[in-house]
Scaffold this active site. Sequence first.
Site, PDB file in Angstrom:
ATOM      1  N   GLU A 348       0.921  -1.190  -0.062  1.00 35.24           N
ATOM      2  CA  GLU A 348      -0.014  -0.029  -0.084  1.00 35.24           C
ATOM      3  C   GLU A 348       0.792   1.187  -0.012  1.00 35.24           C
ATOM      4  OE1 GLU A 348      -1.582   3.394   0.852  1.00 35.24           O
ATOM      5  OE2 GLU A 348      -1.803   2.279   2.930  1.00 35.24           O
ATOM      6  N   CYS A 383      -2.345   9.041   3.242  1.00 33.03           N
ATOM      7  CA  CYS A 383      -2.113   8.435   2.095  1.00 33.03           C
ATOM      8  C   CYS A 383      -3.319   8.548   1.229  1.00 33.03           C
ATOM      9  CB  CYS A 383      -1.772   6.940   2.332  1.00 33.03           C
ATOM     10  SG  CYS A 383      -3.008   5.952   2.946  1.00 33.03           S
TER      11      CYS A 383
END
Length: 636
Positions: A348, A383
């Site tokens: 990720e 993020c």
Amino acid sequence: MNSNLTQLLQQLNSTLHLTSQQLMSIEIQELALLKHLPDSVSQSSYFIPVNIFVFVLLTLGLTYVFIYRKVSPDNDKPIKFEWATPDEAKPHWKGKRLYPTGVRASEDPSMIQCYCPATGQFLGKFKAFAPEDIDNAIRESQIAQKEWKKTTFSQRKKVLRTLNEYIANNQEGIARVACRDSGKTMIDASMGEILVTLEKLNWILKNGEKALKVSSRPGPANILMQYKKAEVRYEPLGVVGALVSWNYPFHNLMGPLLASIFTGNAIVIKCSENVYWSSRWFIGLAKMALKVCGHDENLVQLVCTWPEDADYFTSHESLSHLTFIGSKPVAHKVLEAASKSLTPVVVELGGKDSIIVCDDVMDVEAISSIILRGTFQSAGQNCIGIERVIAMPKVYDQLVQILSHRVQELRLGSDIDQLEDIDMGAIITDARFDAMEKLVEDAISKGACLLSGGKRYLHPNYPQGHYFQPTLLIDVTSDMDIAQNEVFGPILTMMKVDDVEEAIRVTNDTPYGLGSSIFSRSFKTADYIANNIESGNVAINDFATFYVCQLPFGGVKKSGYGKFGGEEGLQGLCVAKSVCYDRFSFINTQIPKPLDYPIANEKKAWKFVTALNKCGYHNSKWEKVKSLFQLARNAN
């Protein structure tokens, strides 16, 4: 209030744990009904049917709770325990302030220097893990997992409930620990650390066992093999690892930990050296929850290494799976190391998330609030934070007007020692301040307009802290560096587009594809955009709720691959064991005589096996019937 009714309500409260406010609401509703009765109707005559009605409702409710909801027995209830908040996280802690030059102690390079990015206060020094320390941590977790994998879901839920109760009852202490090590505000810690962790906990408690139950699958398509049953069983991998980023020190650690122990695994987490101080306390909290529930606390382990020693961890032969949360450059090194031991990795990475705002939206002020929260929460170190506002002409001008005032009103500082009216906290380190300023300068040189901020900020009360001004850049275009590179900081960029198609094109015009938001009054329009943008996660008329909903989380393109979270995240931490068996004990597989070794007659065997294939798979029913006769003729 009728005494019988009151008694019933009290019994219900003791069983279902209704709050006093909920009970009061019930009583108020009963009194409201009384006011509408004719004067000729006495209270006693009213309460007879009402008591019967309430009794029926309570009976149905209790039946649902005990039969369908399967209320946990007493041995599944959480255990209360104490885990003291460290002195450094207490209000008005008088820690030594310094002008930090990084987390590597200059006088002893093996020591990790921890400090508060908001105030510069020194939190302590801790020895970085050497290879032998990593070996010991993994070995201890292996021993603990041998017993843990035998636990029932009920036993695992008890640990999670114990953690859930502690977190819900000790939010301030947890938030202060996270803030002291990351520099974020208390509100940001509550929303980004505690809320999402509690949601994940409760989602697993409610849905985790169902996600991991044995999955029955269709048997063979061949009608001659319908006596077979097929299923998938989800079993623990063993010891799994996670390398987590510093921006959410509590949630990023607890997320993989909760999923791993619920699936029966042990976990070794490598935290960032930037948040080693808080990570030690958070892992201790998880260990204590295991201990008070009667399990080996070594099931969960924390390691922290310098970059030059990280490969030893990621290439370790004893790790069955890795989850990596971080940047693209570091991901290359992680994957290269993991390839040596063929360890599967869920990756990720960062994003360049967009929020697309169509001209048909009504409440522009409300959308501006979502934009501000999505951009400046945790000082933009998120993020799935909003990196680009892509708006159509009419709404673009309205948003610029609103945001140009609101961004200037944002207040920087620290509320760790006492709650103050602070909107944005510090950046974890000042190492990227030069790069952030250059991104702003490049955009301005190419035609963008800077309305607020754009530079680092020397806070008058916290001169040792790492602060960057809340920044608003408008008229940004795709050819600018800031439109292509992840900022990971408090910079709001706005891009104007003419229509839906251009919005889609601009959104897709980056190497990233982690998350996106779409705002439109027309679901048809929003759905069309969602189906055409390159993104692993999409929220329609909202921001980042795909993460809260515990959907499988992960990106496309350079934002990574694989998923964690939700059902897929739990199943990904398991061996999906495929099992096939006979539906009936008196029917099982026999090798037909023409196919038995040694082959007696190859021509007859060939006719037999081709007829077998036709009977099982041919489209024509007549051909299937004919093949049965051919099977019979060649069976001996």
